[in-house]
Design a protein around this motif. Structure first.
Motif, PDB file in Angstrom:
ATOM      1  N   ALA A  21       9.485   4.473  40.034  1.00 49.09           N
ATOM      2  CA  ALA A  21      10.148   5.849  39.852  1.00 49.09           C
ATOM      3  C   ALA A  21      10.869   6.759  39.567  1.00 49.09           C
ATOM      4  N   VAL A  22      10.617   6.765  40.513  1.00 50.09           N
ATOM      5  CA  VAL A  22      11.153   7.920  41.918  1.00 50.09           C
ATOM      6  C   VAL A  22      12.274   7.430  42.394  1.00 50.09           C
ATOM      7  N   LEU A  23      12.580   6.113  42.992  1.00 50.46           N
ATOM      8  CA  LEU A  23      13.724   5.571  43.607  1.00 50.46           C
ATOM      9  C   LEU A  23      14.682   5.063  41.806  1.00 50.46           C
ATOM     10  N   THR A  24      14.103   4.799  41.406  1.00 49.82           N
ATOM     11  CA  THR A  24      14.538   4.588  40.343  1.00 49.82           C
ATOM     12  C   THR A  24      16.018   5.272  38.995  1.00 49.82           C
ATOM     13  N   SER A  25      14.996   6.707  39.745  1.00 53.07           N
ATOM     14  CA  SER A  25      14.981   8.440  38.735  1.00 53.07           C
ATOM     15  C   SER A  25      16.883   9.034  39.948  1.00 53.07           C
ATOM     16  N   ILE A  26      17.041   8.490  41.057  1.00 54.26           N
ATOM     17  CA  ILE A  26      17.445   8.650  41.979  1.00 54.26           C
ATOM     18  C   ILE A  26      18.488   7.892  41.866  1.00 54.26           C
ATOM     19  N   LEU A  27      18.235   6.376  41.960  1.00 57.27           N
ATOM     20  CA  LEU A  27      19.677   4.968  42.337  1.00 57.27           C
ATOM     21  C   LEU A  27      20.026   5.199  40.485  1.00 57.27           C
ATOM     22  N   VAL A  28      19.778   5.036  39.066  1.00 61.08           N
ATOM     23  CA  VAL A  28      20.617   5.181  38.018  1.00 61.08           C
ATOM     24  C   VAL A  28      21.811   6.105  38.419  1.00 61.08           C
ATOM     25  N   SER A  55      20.590  11.184  53.317  1.00 58.47           N
ATOM     26  CA  SER A  55      21.021  11.886  52.476  1.00 58.47           C
ATOM     27  C   SER A  55      19.385  10.976  51.356  1.00 58.47           C
ATOM     28  N   PHE A  56      19.397   9.993  51.706  1.00 57.90           N
ATOM     29  CA  PHE A  56      18.805   8.545  50.461  1.00 57.90           C
ATOM     30  C   PHE A  56      17.223   9.159  50.687  1.00 57.90           C
ATOM     31  N   PRO A  57      16.904   9.136  51.779  1.00 54.51           N
ATOM     32  CA  PRO A  57      14.821   9.819  52.194  1.00 54.51           C
ATOM     33  C   PRO A  57      15.115  10.774  51.851  1.00 54.51           C
ATOM     34  N   LEU A  58      15.830  12.000  52.076  1.00 52.44           N
ATOM     35  CA  LEU A  58      15.734  13.233  51.484  1.00 52.44           C
ATOM     36  C   LEU A  58      15.428  13.853  50.275  1.00 52.44           C
ATOM     37  N   ALA A  59      16.516  12.810  49.602  1.00 53.87           N
ATOM     38  CA  ALA A  59      16.372  13.007  48.351  1.00 53.87           C
ATOM     39  C   ALA A  59      14.652  12.364  47.577  1.00 53.87           C
ATOM     40  N   VAL A  60      14.629  11.146  48.196  1.00 52.65           N
ATOM     41  CA  VAL A  60      13.671  10.338  48.059  1.00 52.65           C
ATOM     42  C   VAL A  60      12.162  11.254  47.904  1.00 52.65           C
ATOM     43  N   LEU A  61      11.898  12.672  49.034  1.00 50.26           N
ATOM     44  CA  LEU A  61      11.407  12.995  49.619  1.00 50.26           C
ATOM     45  C   LEU A  61      11.069  14.316  48.449  1.00 50.26           C
ATOM     46  N   ILE A  65       7.846  15.172  45.494  1.00 52.48           N
ATOM     47  CA  ILE A  65       6.911  16.301  45.009  1.00 52.48           C
ATOM     48  C   ILE A  65       7.421  17.115  44.218  1.00 52.48           C
ATOM     49  N   CYS A  66       8.808  17.389  43.870  1.00 47.83           N
ATOM     50  CA  CYS A  66       9.003  18.417  42.175  1.00 47.83           C
ATOM     51  C   CYS A  66       8.711  17.577  41.508  1.00 47.83           C
TER      52      CYS A  66
END
Length: 149
Positions: A21-28, A55-61, A65-66
């Motif tokens: 879900a986190v990956l989806t919320s970034i990729l969409v 940028s992508f790994p930092l965005a996922v992390l 967390i948040c």
């Protein structure tokens, strides 16, 4: 011992669903921006300007967390009350995405009230909630033995 294995398996499924879900919320949003820019301007090179390795790994992390501050209690409630409807997870995803975009400084270039921006965030959250529901949410409360019907 059998109960411990079942709980560990359920926790692993929840974790996999959450990460997806986190990956989806970034990729969409990234894909929506690329589509909008490509359709509007004919500029498809925007996808190459995003620094995928840094940028992508930092965005996922950061998102993982948040968002867990809102989604963690929502998942706990869903597991305890056997909430298995996709709508619950879609609304939770939308609320989480909007809250993240509004309250986390620097996300999405800073917040300026714009209904289109809020709709954009809500769409990403709804898709992320639906992905979580597909992977883990449709079996919420499975270990408690509650039948939500």
């Amino acid at each position: 011992m059998n109960r411990l294995v079942a709980c560990s398996k359920r926790f692993a499924i929840i974790t996999v669903g959450y990460v997806a879900a986190v990956l989806t919320s970034i990729l969409v949003p990234v894909l929506l921006i690329v589509l909008l820019a490509g359709i509007e301007d004919g500029n498809w090179s925007i996808i190459f300007t995003f620094d995928w390795l840094a940028s992508f790994p930092l965005a996922v992390l950061t998102v993982a967390i948040c968002a867990l501050l809102i989604v963690g209690p929502a998942i706990f409630v869903a597991e305890r009350l056997a909430l298995r409807g996709w709508f619950y997870f879609a609304v939770t995803g939308a609320v989480t995405s909007i809250a993240f975009g509004v309250f986390v400084p620097g996300s999405a270039g800073g917040f300026v009230f714009n209904p289109g921006f809020l709709g954009f965030l809500a769409a990403a959250g709804i898709v992320a909630g639906w992905v979580y529901w597909l992977l883990a949410g449709h079996k919420s409360g499975h270990l408690t033995g509650r039948d939500p019907r």
